[in-house]
Scaffold this motif. Structure first.
Motif, PDB file in Angstrom:
ATOM      1  N   ASN A  63      34.906  26.814   9.417  1.00 46.05           N
ATOM      2  CA  ASN A  63      35.245  25.506   8.861  1.00 46.05           C
ATOM      3  C   ASN A  63      36.070  25.715   7.601  1.00 46.05           C
ATOM      4  OD1 ASN A  63      35.280  23.026   7.580  1.00 46.05           O
ATOM      5  ND2 ASN A  63      33.240  22.460   8.352  1.00 46.05           N
ATOM      6  N   HIS A  64      37.314  25.301   7.632  1.00 52.01           N
ATOM      7  CA  HIS A  64      38.186  25.585   6.484  1.00 52.01           C
ATOM      8  C   HIS A  64      37.885  24.694   5.275  1.00 52.01           C
ATOM      9  CE1 HIS A  64      41.740  22.562   7.242  1.00 52.01           C
ATOM     10  NE2 HIS A  64      40.586  21.983   7.066  1.00 52.01           N
ATOM     11  N   ASP A  65      37.031  23.659   5.487  1.00 48.58           N
ATOM     12  CA  ASP A  65      36.663  22.783   4.360  1.00 48.58           C
ATOM     13  C   ASP A  65      35.791  23.514   3.353  1.00 48.58           C
ATOM     14  OD1 ASP A  65      37.996  20.678   5.531  1.00 48.58           O
ATOM     15  OD2 ASP A  65      36.206  19.959   6.577  1.00 48.58           O
ATOM     16  N   THR A  88      46.372  35.457  14.844  1.00 48.87           N
ATOM     17  CA  THR A  88      46.763  34.118  15.278  1.00 48.87           C
ATOM     18  C   THR A  88      45.750  33.125  14.739  1.00 48.87           C
ATOM     19  OG1 THR A  88      47.695  34.987  17.314  1.00 48.87           O
ATOM     20  CG2 THR A  88      47.209  32.657  17.284  1.00 48.87           C
ATOM     21  N   HIS A  89      46.249  32.045  14.205  1.00 42.02           N
ATOM     22  CA  HIS A  89      45.387  30.997  13.666  1.00 42.02           C
ATOM     23  C   HIS A  89      45.635  29.726  14.471  1.00 42.02           C
ATOM     24  CE1 HIS A  89      43.356  28.989  10.121  1.00 42.02           C
ATOM     25  NE2 HIS A  89      43.817  27.968  10.824  1.00 42.02           N
ATOM     26  N   VAL A  90      44.559  29.098  14.916  1.00 42.55           N
ATOM     27  CA  VAL A  90      44.671  27.845  15.663  1.00 42.55           C
ATOM     28  C   VAL A  90      43.810  26.802  14.972  1.00 42.55           C
ATOM     29  CG1 VAL A  90      44.265  26.714  17.878  1.00 42.55           C
ATOM     30  CG2 VAL A  90      45.039  29.082  17.831  1.00 42.55           C
ATOM     31  N   HIS A  91      44.353  25.624  14.730  1.00 42.64           N
ATOM     32  CA  HIS A  91      43.579  24.515  14.172  1.00 42.64           C
ATOM     33  C   HIS A  91      42.891  23.816  15.339  1.00 42.64           C
ATOM     34  CE1 HIS A  91      46.001  25.471  10.749  1.00 42.64           C
ATOM     35  NE2 HIS A  91      47.107  25.047  11.331  1.00 42.64           N
ATOM     36  N   MET A  92      41.558  23.951  15.406  1.00 42.85           N
ATOM     37  CA  MET A  92      40.823  23.418  16.559  1.00 42.85           C
ATOM     38  C   MET A  92      40.668  21.902  16.475  1.00 42.85           C
ATOM     39  SD  MET A  92      40.296  26.127  18.287  1.00 42.85           S
ATOM     40  CE  MET A  92      39.097  25.620  19.506  1.00 42.85           C
ATOM     41  N   LEU A  96      37.808  22.560  11.935  1.00 41.52           N
ATOM     42  CA  LEU A  96      37.532  23.906  12.452  1.00 41.52           C
ATOM     43  C   LEU A  96      38.803  24.697  12.743  1.00 41.52           C
ATOM     44  CD1 LEU A  96      34.606  23.167  14.928  1.00 41.52           C
ATOM     45  CD2 LEU A  96      34.468  24.136  12.623  1.00 41.52           C
ATOM     46  N   CYS A  97      38.746  25.958  12.394  1.00 41.80           N
ATOM     47  CA  CYS A  97      39.851  26.875  12.663  1.00 41.80           C
ATOM     48  C   CYS A  97      39.339  28.028  13.519  1.00 41.80           C
ATOM     49  CB  CYS A  97      40.369  27.486  11.358  1.00 41.80           C
ATOM     50  SG  CYS A  97      40.930  26.275  10.167  1.00 41.80           S
ATOM     51  N   ALA A  98      40.206  28.546  14.353  1.00 43.44           N
ATOM     52  CA  ALA A  98      39.895  29.764  15.107  1.00 43.44           C
ATOM     53  C   ALA A  98      40.981  30.791  14.787  1.00 43.44           C
ATOM     54  CB  ALA A  98      39.872  29.482  16.604  1.00 43.44           C
TER      55      ALA A  98
HETATM   56 NI    NI Z   1      43.214  25.894  10.714  1.00 47.34          NI
END
Ligand code: NI
Length: 138
Positions: A63-65, A88-92, A96-98
């Motif tokens: 959780n990027h928060d 690789t970064h994905v904004h879920m 949430l980030c993966a």
């Molecule tokens: Ni993200």
């Protein structure tokens, strides 16, 4: 490609039935390829046991928060840049980030890095998938 050698061996019928069940469950049509891949799986496990140069992926969900977590994870990755081939970064969703990191190095270093990243507060899930640089698998 290395020349193939045909071989025959003896195996108890119940064990052969187990082998066939494993092959079918794994959706392999070809028994020879299934056995070759089982051997390679053993060899990859041995490479990790022996702390050889290896390849792996680290998957992180977080959780990027959470205060400074993104910065902390980025700092750690910069600190270990020699081991990280690509990320690789994905904004879920909104929070949430993966991230998936392709990592290369001695098995113990990769394990340490994966553990360091996944134990950061706010990382919801972290997984290390082990593979190989491919040496000695053919
Ligand atoms: Ni993200």
């Amino acid at each position: 490609m290395t020349e193939l050698t045909r071989l025959s061996f003896s195996i108890e019928k119940p064990l052969l039935e187990q082998l066939e069940k494993l092959r079918k469950d794994s959706k392999y049509a070809n028994r020879s390829e299934f056995i070759r891949d089982m051997i390679r799986q053993q060899l990859v496990g041995r490479q990790w046991q022996d702390d050889r140069e290896t390849l792996g992926t680290v998957t992180l969900l977080y959780n990027h928060d959470l205060h400074k977590l993104s910065e902390k994870l980025t700092d750690l990755q910069h600190h270990h840049h020699q081991s990280i081939l690509v990320s690789t970064h994905v904004h879920m969703d909104k929070h949430l980030c993966a991230e998936v990191l392709l990592v290369k190095g001695r098995a113990s270093q990769i394990r340490r890095l994966a553990n360091l990243l996944r134990q950061q507060k706010g990382v919801l899930h972290g997984a290390l998938s082990i593979s190989s640089t491919g040496k000695s698998l053919t």
